[in-house]
Scaffold this active site. Structure first.
Site, PDB file in Angstrom:
ATOM      1  N   GLU A 127      20.250  52.787  62.624  1.00  0.00           N
ATOM      2  CA  GLU A 127      20.847  53.912  63.347  1.00  0.00           C
ATOM      3  C   GLU A 127      20.766  53.640  64.829  1.00  0.00           C
ATOM      4  O   GLU A 127      19.777  53.092  65.321  1.00  0.00           O
ATOM      5  CB  GLU A 127      20.103  55.239  63.104  1.00  0.00           C
ATOM      6  N   GLU A 152      12.850  57.389  58.624  1.00  0.00           N
ATOM      7  CA  GLU A 152      12.034  57.936  59.708  1.00  0.00           C
ATOM      8  C   GLU A 152      10.872  58.807  59.199  1.00  0.00           C
ATOM      9  O   GLU A 152      10.794  60.003  59.486  1.00  0.00           O
ATOM     10  CB  GLU A 152      12.900  58.758  60.664  1.00  0.00           C
TER      11      GLU A 152
HETATM   12  C1  BG6 Z   1      17.993  60.364  63.430  1.00  0.00           C
HETATM   13  C2  BG6 Z   1      18.035  60.945  62.055  1.00  0.00           C
HETATM   14  O1  BG6 Z   1      16.722  60.458  63.931  1.00  0.00           O
HETATM   15  O2  BG6 Z   1      18.746  60.955  64.432  1.00  0.00           O
HETATM   16  C3  BG6 Z   1      19.319  61.706  61.739  1.00  0.00           C
HETATM   17  O3  BG6 Z   1      17.810  59.980  61.059  1.00  0.00           O
HETATM   18  C4  BG6 Z   1      19.727  62.534  62.935  1.00  0.00           C
HETATM   19  O4  BG6 Z   1      19.112  62.476  60.595  1.00  0.00           O
HETATM   20  C5  BG6 Z   1      19.978  61.586  64.116  1.00  0.00           C
HETATM   21  O5  BG6 Z   1      20.830  63.354  62.685  1.00  0.00           O
HETATM   22  C6  BG6 Z   1      20.470  62.265  65.376  1.00  0.00           C
HETATM   23  O6  BG6 Z   1      19.567  63.238  65.824  1.00  0.00           O
HETATM   24  P1  BG6 Z   1      20.001  64.736  66.059  1.00  0.00           P
HETATM   25  O7  BG6 Z   1      18.741  65.512  66.162  1.00  0.00           O
HETATM   26  O8  BG6 Z   1      20.784  64.762  67.323  1.00  0.00           O
HETATM   27  O9  BG6 Z   1      20.788  65.109  64.867  1.00  0.00           O
END
Ligand code: BG6
Length: 464
Positions: free
Chosen positions: A364, A166
């Site tokens: 993800e 990202e």
């Molecule tokens: C993604 C990232 O955007 O979202 C992760 O690659 C992150 O590092 C995940 O933890 C979830 O987002 P958040 O802000 O709820 O941790």
């Protein structure tokens, strides 16, 4: 109806070194930008829990990987921390880091788990940040050197490499957002950071190819499809700009090998020229990837600005469009993100139609939920049926995209064991496995963990 996936579909999860390893002060690691930011502003982190409170993968990776195997999962993504491998700007790999990553990779392979290794997950080593981080063009060659070290040390066993996770996030949160050092609210500096990151990615891709390593290399992008509020041309234009900054700024260089001329012109027209040097186009051209990881959580809904902008306010992407709060949209209230499964399908179809149907996987996707305690059952594990529904709805869209010809090879949930998550620390939990933070960080499989095991055994699931 049964949604069937191929036998070799990659069922995995994603995590990152800075969010799950822990042992921040052990083994010669130097602090990263997150450790320092926590020192400066701990009150900004949920419950003031900082990056040193991670799940301790550094000491407990064998336990995690054993549970991973037990659930039948087949590919695991984590990252090599630059601040652990080459701390304090050294050129000689830190022996403790080499030992640790070797042990992790070997343990995965022994269990039949395919390692997916990423090289940068928002975690600039502090010694490089002090020299300007991604604003400093010298960081590009430093990153290439780090990538080369990783390929040389581990490339005999790792076959899936990713340069960045990202990459638009750091420019957004640190340079036009207020969530990470240096909090400057300066769009020209943000897009300089993004531009240098594109060069660093391309240099790392070049190093991978020059070394003739086996396997594939690519990048992981958080693609947020951009939908206009209406067909009004001003709304459409606003959505296009949101797409240009957030998505195209990286999609075009990594998938086409060219930097967006539209973005270059937009920045120049607004007196924020990008720091392009002669010959950069040749570097960018080397950055075309073999494989793309798609992180998808939520779309961006966009409309033309309602109000004129304060001329004294710093220029940010939001200077050019407003977010649109669509009536009736489904929301995950814990994270504030819209739940729109069709967005994952739209991302994959766009790649099929506009980017040569390059090999992808969902790198993800997931649902962060605060306080899962009320869902604990009599046997002591969390019945996270909401997460199962969320995954099913998204997988059904992935299935549809594949059946329509998309070259999507797998699905990695964020995350395996609940991880520490930046400013949100442990507020929102994402894992198939619970991390009991105050019970010696015990790991307990959730209902979704048992559910995915069955899905993998059956190569699919029944869907409404
Ligand atoms: C993604 C990232 O955007 O979202 C992760 O690659 C992150 O590092 C995940 O933890 C979830 O987002 P958040 O802000 O709820 O941790």
């Amino acid at each position: 109806m049964f949604k069937d996936f191929s036998k070799d579909f990659w069922w995995g999860t994603a995590s990152s070194g800075p969010q799950h390893e822990g042992a921040a002060l052990e083994g010669g690691r130097e602090p990263s930008i997150w450790d320092k930011y926590y020192e400066m502003s701990s009150e900004r982190f949920f419950n003031e829990v900082g990056p040193q409170e991670c799940g301790d993968f550094y000491h407990r990776f064998k336990e995690d990987l054993t549970i991973f195997k037990e659930l039948g999962l087949t590919s695991y993504r984590t990252s090599i921390q630059w601040s652990r491998l080459l701390p304090f700007g050294t050129k000689t790999p830190n022996p403790d880091a080499v030992r640790f990553y070797n042990e992790v990779i070997d343990a995965m392979l022994e269990l039949g788990i395919t390692p997916f290794m990423n090289l940068h997950h928002f975690d600039m080593p502090w010694s490089h940040q002090e020299k300007g981080g991604w604003e400093n063009r010298d960081t590009v060659k430093e990153f290439r050197y780090f990538a080369e070290q990783c390929f040389q040390l581990f490339g005999d066993r790792v076959e899936y490499w990713f340069t960045f996770n990202e990459p638009i996030v750091v420019p957004y949160i640190a340079y036009v957002g207020d969530h990470l050092y240096p909090n400057v609210m300066d769009m020209q500096r943000a897009m300089t950071v993004a531009y240098h990151t594109s060069l660093a990615h391309a240099e790392a891709m070049d190093a991978f190819r020059q070394g003739s390593y086996k396997g594939k290399a690519g990048i992981i992008l958080n693609i947020a499809p951009s939908y206009p509020r209406s067909s009004n041309p001003e709304d459409v234009k606003a959505a296009h700009l949101a797409d240009l900054f957030h998505n195209e700024s990286f999609k075009e260089p990594v998938l086409k090998g060219t930097y967006s001329q539209e973005l270059i012109k937009f920045m120049a027209d607004h007196n924020m020229p990008l720091p392009i040097l002669e010959g950069d186009d040749k570097i960018i051209a080397k950055g075309k990837v073999d494989i793309l990881g798609v992180n998808y959580y939520a779309p961006q809904r966009v409309k033309v600005k309602d109000n004129l902008v304060n001329p004294k306010a710093p220029i940010r992407p939001g200077t050019f469009f407003d977010s649109y709060d669509m009536p009736g949209k489904k929301i995950n209230p814990h994270r504030g993100w819209e739940i729109y499964p069709q967005g994952i399908y739209d991302c994959l179809i766009d790649i099929r139609d506009n980017y040569n149907n390059i090999e992808t996987f969902i790198s993800e996707n997931g649902m962060g939920v605060e306080n899962e305690e009320p869902f604990r059952n009599a046997q002591g594990f969390i019945e996270d049926s909401y997460r199962i529904d969320f995954i099913k709805d998204h997988l059904a869209q992935v299935h549809k995209a594949i059946s329509e010809g998309c070259n999507c090879k797998g699905y990695h949930l964020w995350t395996f064991v609940d991880t520490w998550s930046w400013m949100n620390a442990y507020k929102n939990r994402y894992g198939y496995v619970e991390l009991q933070l105050h019970n010696d960080k015990k790991r307990v499989i959730k209902k979704s963990g048992y559910w995915i095991k069955k899905v993998i055994e059956d190569s699919g699931f029944d869907y409404k």
